[in-house]
Design a protein around this motif. Structure first.
Motif, PDB file in Angstrom:
ATOM      1  N   GLY A 113      -3.900   4.524   4.963  1.00  0.00           N
ATOM      2  CA  GLY A 113      -2.712   5.020   4.286  1.00  0.00           C
ATOM      3  C   GLY A 113      -1.406   4.780   5.015  1.00  0.00           C
ATOM      4  O   GLY A 113      -0.346   5.252   4.577  1.00  0.00           O
ATOM      5  N   PHE A 114      -1.439   4.034   6.114  1.00  0.00           N
ATOM      6  CA  PHE A 114      -0.197   3.727   6.822  1.00  0.00           C
ATOM      7  C   PHE A 114       0.656   2.723   6.043  1.00  0.00           C
ATOM      8  O   PHE A 114       1.886   2.754   6.108  1.00  0.00           O
ATOM      9  CB  PHE A 114      -0.502   3.158   8.210  1.00  0.00           C
ATOM     10  CG  PHE A 114      -1.206   4.119   9.130  1.00  0.00           C
ATOM     11  CD1 PHE A 114      -0.598   5.295   9.515  1.00  0.00           C
ATOM     12  CD2 PHE A 114      -2.484   3.849   9.596  1.00  0.00           C
ATOM     13  CE1 PHE A 114      -1.238   6.190  10.362  1.00  0.00           C
ATOM     14  CE2 PHE A 114      -3.133   4.722  10.456  1.00  0.00           C
ATOM     15  CZ  PHE A 114      -2.512   5.910  10.836  1.00  0.00           C
ATOM     16  N   ILE A 115      -0.032   1.825   5.330  1.00  0.00           N
ATOM     17  CA  ILE A 115       0.630   0.813   4.500  1.00  0.00           C
ATOM     18  C   ILE A 115       0.059   0.928   3.096  1.00  0.00           C
ATOM     19  O   ILE A 115      -1.155   1.099   2.919  1.00  0.00           O
ATOM     20  CB  ILE A 115       0.402  -0.596   5.079  1.00  0.00           C
ATOM     21  CG1 ILE A 115       1.132  -0.730   6.424  1.00  0.00           C
ATOM     22  CG2 ILE A 115       0.861  -1.682   4.103  1.00  0.00           C
ATOM     23  CD1 ILE A 115       0.836  -2.014   7.168  1.00  0.00           C
ATOM     24  N   ASP A 116       0.929   0.834   2.107  1.00  0.00           N
ATOM     25  CA  ASP A 116       0.485   1.036   0.730  1.00  0.00           C
ATOM     26  C   ASP A 116      -0.154  -0.207   0.125  1.00  0.00           C
ATOM     27  O   ASP A 116      -1.208  -0.132  -0.502  1.00  0.00           O
ATOM     28  CB  ASP A 116       1.668   1.489  -0.141  1.00  0.00           C
ATOM     29  CG  ASP A 116       2.192   2.856   0.262  1.00  0.00           C
ATOM     30  OD1 ASP A 116       1.389   3.702   0.705  1.00  0.00           O
ATOM     31  OD2 ASP A 116       3.415   3.074   0.158  1.00  0.00           O
ATOM     32  N   SER A 148      10.583  -5.045   4.409  1.00  0.00           N
ATOM     33  CA  SER A 148      11.679  -4.132   4.751  1.00  0.00           C
ATOM     34  C   SER A 148      11.289  -2.668   4.552  1.00  0.00           C
ATOM     35  O   SER A 148      11.933  -1.767   5.101  1.00  0.00           O
ATOM     36  CB  SER A 148      12.914  -4.455   3.919  1.00  0.00           C
ATOM     37  OG  SER A 148      12.634  -4.368   2.533  1.00  0.00           O
ATOM     38  N   LYS A 149      10.242  -2.413   3.793  1.00  0.00           N
ATOM     39  CA  LYS A 149       9.784  -1.039   3.576  1.00  0.00           C
ATOM     40  C   LYS A 149       9.253  -0.428   4.869  1.00  0.00           C
ATOM     41  O   LYS A 149       9.302   0.787   5.058  1.00  0.00           O
ATOM     42  CB  LYS A 149       8.711  -1.023   2.489  1.00  0.00           C
ATOM     43  CG  LYS A 149       8.149   0.352   2.177  1.00  0.00           C
ATOM     44  CD  LYS A 149       7.150   0.300   1.031  1.00  0.00           C
ATOM     45  CE  LYS A 149       6.550   1.661   0.729  1.00  0.00           C
ATOM     46  NZ  LYS A 149       5.583   1.611  -0.412  1.00  0.00           N
ATOM     47  N   TYR A 150       8.737  -1.262   5.747  1.00  0.00           N
ATOM     48  CA  TYR A 150       8.109  -0.774   6.969  1.00  0.00           C
ATOM     49  C   TYR A 150       8.831  -1.230   8.232  1.00  0.00           C
ATOM     50  O   TYR A 150       8.808  -0.537   9.244  1.00  0.00           O
ATOM     51  CB  TYR A 150       6.651  -1.257   7.030  1.00  0.00           C
ATOM     52  CG  TYR A 150       5.864  -0.886   5.811  1.00  0.00           C
ATOM     53  CD1 TYR A 150       5.331   0.395   5.657  1.00  0.00           C
ATOM     54  CD2 TYR A 150       5.671  -1.809   4.769  1.00  0.00           C
ATOM     55  CE1 TYR A 150       4.629   0.756   4.528  1.00  0.00           C
ATOM     56  CE2 TYR A 150       4.948  -1.464   3.637  1.00  0.00           C
ATOM     57  CZ  TYR A 150       4.433  -0.179   3.517  1.00  0.00           C
ATOM     58  OH  TYR A 150       3.735   0.163   2.388  1.00  0.00           O
ATOM     59  N   LEU A 151       9.463  -2.383   8.181  1.00  0.00           N
ATOM     60  CA  LEU A 151      10.151  -2.931   9.347  1.00  0.00           C
ATOM     61  C   LEU A 151      11.600  -2.460   9.304  1.00  0.00           C
ATOM     62  O   LEU A 151      12.476  -3.125   8.752  1.00  0.00           O
ATOM     63  CB  LEU A 151      10.061  -4.457   9.331  1.00  0.00           C
ATOM     64  CG  LEU A 151      10.424  -5.197  10.619  1.00  0.00           C
ATOM     65  CD1 LEU A 151       9.576  -4.722  11.787  1.00  0.00           C
ATOM     66  CD2 LEU A 151      10.247  -6.699  10.428  1.00  0.00           C
ATOM     67  N   LYS A 152      11.840  -1.304   9.914  1.00  0.00           N
ATOM     68  CA  LYS A 152      13.159  -0.681   9.831  1.00  0.00           C
ATOM     69  C   LYS A 152      14.126  -1.188  10.894  1.00  0.00           C
ATOM     70  O   LYS A 152      15.341  -1.155  10.717  1.00  0.00           O
ATOM     71  CB  LYS A 152      13.009   0.835   9.951  1.00  0.00           C
ATOM     72  CG  LYS A 152      12.147   1.468   8.868  1.00  0.00           C
ATOM     73  CD  LYS A 152      12.721   1.219   7.479  1.00  0.00           C
ATOM     74  CE  LYS A 152      11.915   1.931   6.399  1.00  0.00           C
ATOM     75  NZ  LYS A 152      12.472   1.670   5.040  1.00  0.00           N
ATOM     76  N   ALA A 175       4.562   1.262  11.145  1.00  0.00           N
ATOM     77  CA  ALA A 175       4.019   2.090  10.063  1.00  0.00           C
ATOM     78  C   ALA A 175       3.061   3.147  10.594  1.00  0.00           C
ATOM     79  O   ALA A 175       3.013   4.279  10.069  1.00  0.00           O
ATOM     80  CB  ALA A 175       3.316   1.202   9.036  1.00  0.00           C
ATOM     81  N   SER A 176       2.307   2.815  11.619  1.00  0.00           N
ATOM     82  CA  SER A 176       1.304   3.749  12.157  1.00  0.00           C
ATOM     83  C   SER A 176       1.854   4.631  13.257  1.00  0.00           C
ATOM     84  O   SER A 176       1.243   5.646  13.618  1.00  0.00           O
ATOM     85  CB  SER A 176       0.111   2.964  12.704  1.00  0.00           C
ATOM     86  OG  SER A 176       0.486   2.186  13.834  1.00  0.00           O
ATOM     87  N   GLY A 177       2.996   4.220  13.836  1.00  0.00           N
ATOM     88  CA  GLY A 177       3.578   4.983  14.916  1.00  0.00           C
ATOM     89  C   GLY A 177       2.898   4.771  16.256  1.00  0.00           C
ATOM     90  O   GLY A 177       3.034   5.591  17.164  1.00  0.00           O
ATOM     91  N   MET A 178       2.167   3.673  16.377  1.00  0.00           N
ATOM     92  CA  MET A 178       1.510   3.378  17.650  1.00  0.00           C
ATOM     93  C   MET A 178       1.526   1.878  17.914  1.00  0.00           C
ATOM     94  O   MET A 178       1.509   1.076  16.977  1.00  0.00           O
ATOM     95  CB  MET A 178       0.068   3.903  17.653  1.00  0.00           C
ATOM     96  CG  MET A 178      -0.859   3.309  16.601  1.00  0.00           C
ATOM     97  SD  MET A 178      -2.494   4.129  16.535  1.00  0.00           S
ATOM     98  CE  MET A 178      -2.089   5.598  15.553  1.00  0.00           C
ATOM     99  N   PHE A 222      -3.502   0.913  18.323  1.00  0.00           N
ATOM    100  CA  PHE A 222      -4.067   0.968  16.972  1.00  0.00           C
ATOM    101  C   PHE A 222      -5.417   0.257  16.930  1.00  0.00           C
ATOM    102  O   PHE A 222      -6.399   0.784  16.377  1.00  0.00           O
ATOM    103  CB  PHE A 222      -3.087   0.316  15.988  1.00  0.00           C
ATOM    104  CG  PHE A 222      -3.521   0.384  14.548  1.00  0.00           C
ATOM    105  CD1 PHE A 222      -3.092   1.412  13.726  1.00  0.00           C
ATOM    106  CD2 PHE A 222      -4.355  -0.589  14.001  1.00  0.00           C
ATOM    107  CE1 PHE A 222      -3.487   1.477  12.386  1.00  0.00           C
ATOM    108  CE2 PHE A 222      -4.755  -0.536  12.685  1.00  0.00           C
ATOM    109  CZ  PHE A 222      -4.321   0.506  11.867  1.00  0.00           C
ATOM    110  N   ALA A 223      -5.479  -0.935  17.515  1.00  0.00           N
ATOM    111  CA  ALA A 223      -6.718  -1.716  17.505  1.00  0.00           C
ATOM    112  C   ALA A 223      -7.830  -0.994  18.254  1.00  0.00           C
ATOM    113  O   ALA A 223      -8.991  -0.994  17.824  1.00  0.00           O
ATOM    114  CB  ALA A 223      -6.465  -3.087  18.122  1.00  0.00           C
ATOM    115  N   LYS A 224      -7.498  -0.401  19.387  1.00  0.00           N
ATOM    116  CA  LYS A 224      -8.511   0.324  20.164  1.00  0.00           C
ATOM    117  C   LYS A 224      -9.059   1.507  19.378  1.00  0.00           C
ATOM    118  O   LYS A 224     -10.282   1.708  19.308  1.00  0.00           O
ATOM    119  CB  LYS A 224      -7.904   0.806  21.482  1.00  0.00           C
ATOM    120  CG  LYS A 224      -8.876   1.573  22.386  1.00  0.00           C
ATOM    121  CD  LYS A 224      -8.178   2.016  23.668  1.00  0.00           C
ATOM    122  CE  LYS A 224      -9.187   2.651  24.634  1.00  0.00           C
ATOM    123  NZ  LYS A 224      -9.843   3.852  24.060  1.00  0.00           N
TER     124      LYS A 224
END
Length: 365
Positions: free
Chosen positions: A112-115, A122-126, A209-212, A217-219
């Motif tokens: 749910g981090f990305i729809d 641009s929705k996620y890359l601020k 998007a995930s805040g990490m 995130f991969a780990k």
């Protein structure tokens, strides 16, 4: 390519030439606690003549392959290392990292981090945002355009004149800002050109998007589940590289785990790590790059074995890094190598076609 074929033919030819060196001795892959089942070549009940002839002479030939692993039916059967590489050696995966990032994208969507891949970047890359070569078409660039190499930006790794060619970008201070500021030369989705910087943007999108950071995130969502701990992230650039710009370094066995995860539609030890629908979507051709079918950062490449055509889902990296997956035959093959910027890095395709697939694939398959 001609030299590659010569080398291969030399390696598998029927010959009475005897070497002073020790003959090849096949050994079953080492059994450990890494989750891999292993088996012997003899237990496969196949004609192993090609295997012995090839590896016997290949161990004395000049080549730049560092490892060859072959698994069938979730079982590791062949595992060979060269040039001081071992079972524990981490290898720079180069662009195979791109294909693993496609897996991470599927997880990010499932969590749910990305729809959707159809969302604009641009929705996620601020931050940052484009400040040069402003063009309304940049607003239409979606995540799908990033993973099908069709952003429309002047970004083509295989064209040295391209402003977004990766070696040019690596000399810049801020890779993300520079990429966003590239001029548009096509409408988004119109043309696919191989563009590493687009996948850099993808990694940054997953991170924001995930805040990490992407490595964290991969780990958390992939490597811990697969029992992958012997890894690192790095880059050949001597500049300080942000997390999203770094490439993966994995052992060959752990790289094979990625292949097995893909082969088994995203499951590992009966756990659904990546949605099966995403695996199918990512490996289904969406476009062509230099005439070869391309999905979401995964290639689909045909292999002809006698009169049989086999389709493989393939992750590739400069120098001879490959994950080759043959779903119909439950096969995963791994190659790592050091033939950087050389056609010699295509040798694994010949080895698969002339040695491994003819040995392990029956006509009934």
């Amino acid at each position: 390519m001609r030299n590659i074929i010569k080398l291969l033919l030399f390696a598998i030819c029927v010959s009475t030439f005897s070497y002073a060196q020790q003959a090849y001795q096949y050994t079953e892959p080492k059994r450990g606690t890494d989750g891999w089942k292993t088996s012997t070549l003899a237990s496969q009940k196949v004609d192993s003549t090609l295997i012995y002839k090839f590896f016997d002479q290949f161990q004395h030939a000049k080549h730049k392959i560092h490892s060859i692993l072959f698994a069938k039916n979730d079982t590791l059967i062949v595992e060979e290392y060269y040039d001081n590489h071992t079972i524990d050696t981490q290898h720079d995966l180069r662009s195979v990292t791109k294909s693993i990032r496609a897996i991470l994208l599927g997880i990010a969507i499932e969590k749910g981090f990305i729809d959707s891949v159809n969302d604009p970047i641009s929705k996620y890359l601020k931050n940052p945002v484009p400040v040069k070569n402003l063009d309304e078409r940049k607003n239409d660039i979606t995540i799908k355009h990033l993973i099908t190499m069709s952003t429309g930006l002047d970004c083509n790794d295989w064209d040295k004149k391209s402003k977004g060619q990766e070696d040019r970008v690596y000399k810049k201070k801020d890779w993300i800002q520079y990429t966003l500021d590239l001029p548009m030369i096509n409408d988004p989705g119109a043309v696919s050109n191989y563009c590493s910087m687009g996948v850099l943007l993808l990694a940054e999108i997953i991170s924001q998007a995930s805040g990490m950071p992407i490595d964290t995130f991969a780990k958390k969502f992939l490597f811990d589940t697969l029992g992958i701990a012997n890894l690192s992230w790095g880059h050949t650039s001597d500049k300080e590289v942000i997390s999203s710009g770094k490439r993966l370094h994995l052992t060959s066995r752990d790289l094979a785990k990625i292949g097995l995860l893909m082969l088994n539609n995203g499951t590992w030890n009966d756990k659904q790590v990546v949605p099966a629908t995403w695996i199918e979507e990512a490996t289904t051709p969406k476009t062509k790059i230099t005439g070869i079918d391309y999905g979401y950062l995964w290639w689909t490449i045909p292999f002809k074995i006698e009169d049989k055509m086999m389709m493989a889902k393939v992750a590739t990296g400069n120098g001879g890094q490959y994950i080759m997956i043959f779903p119909e035959s439950n096969i995963v093959a791994i190659f790592t190598g050091g033939a950087y910027n050389s056609q010699d890095d295509k040798l694994p395709f010949a080895i698969m076609t002339r040695v491994l697939l003819p040995t392990f694939v029956t006509r009934k398959e």
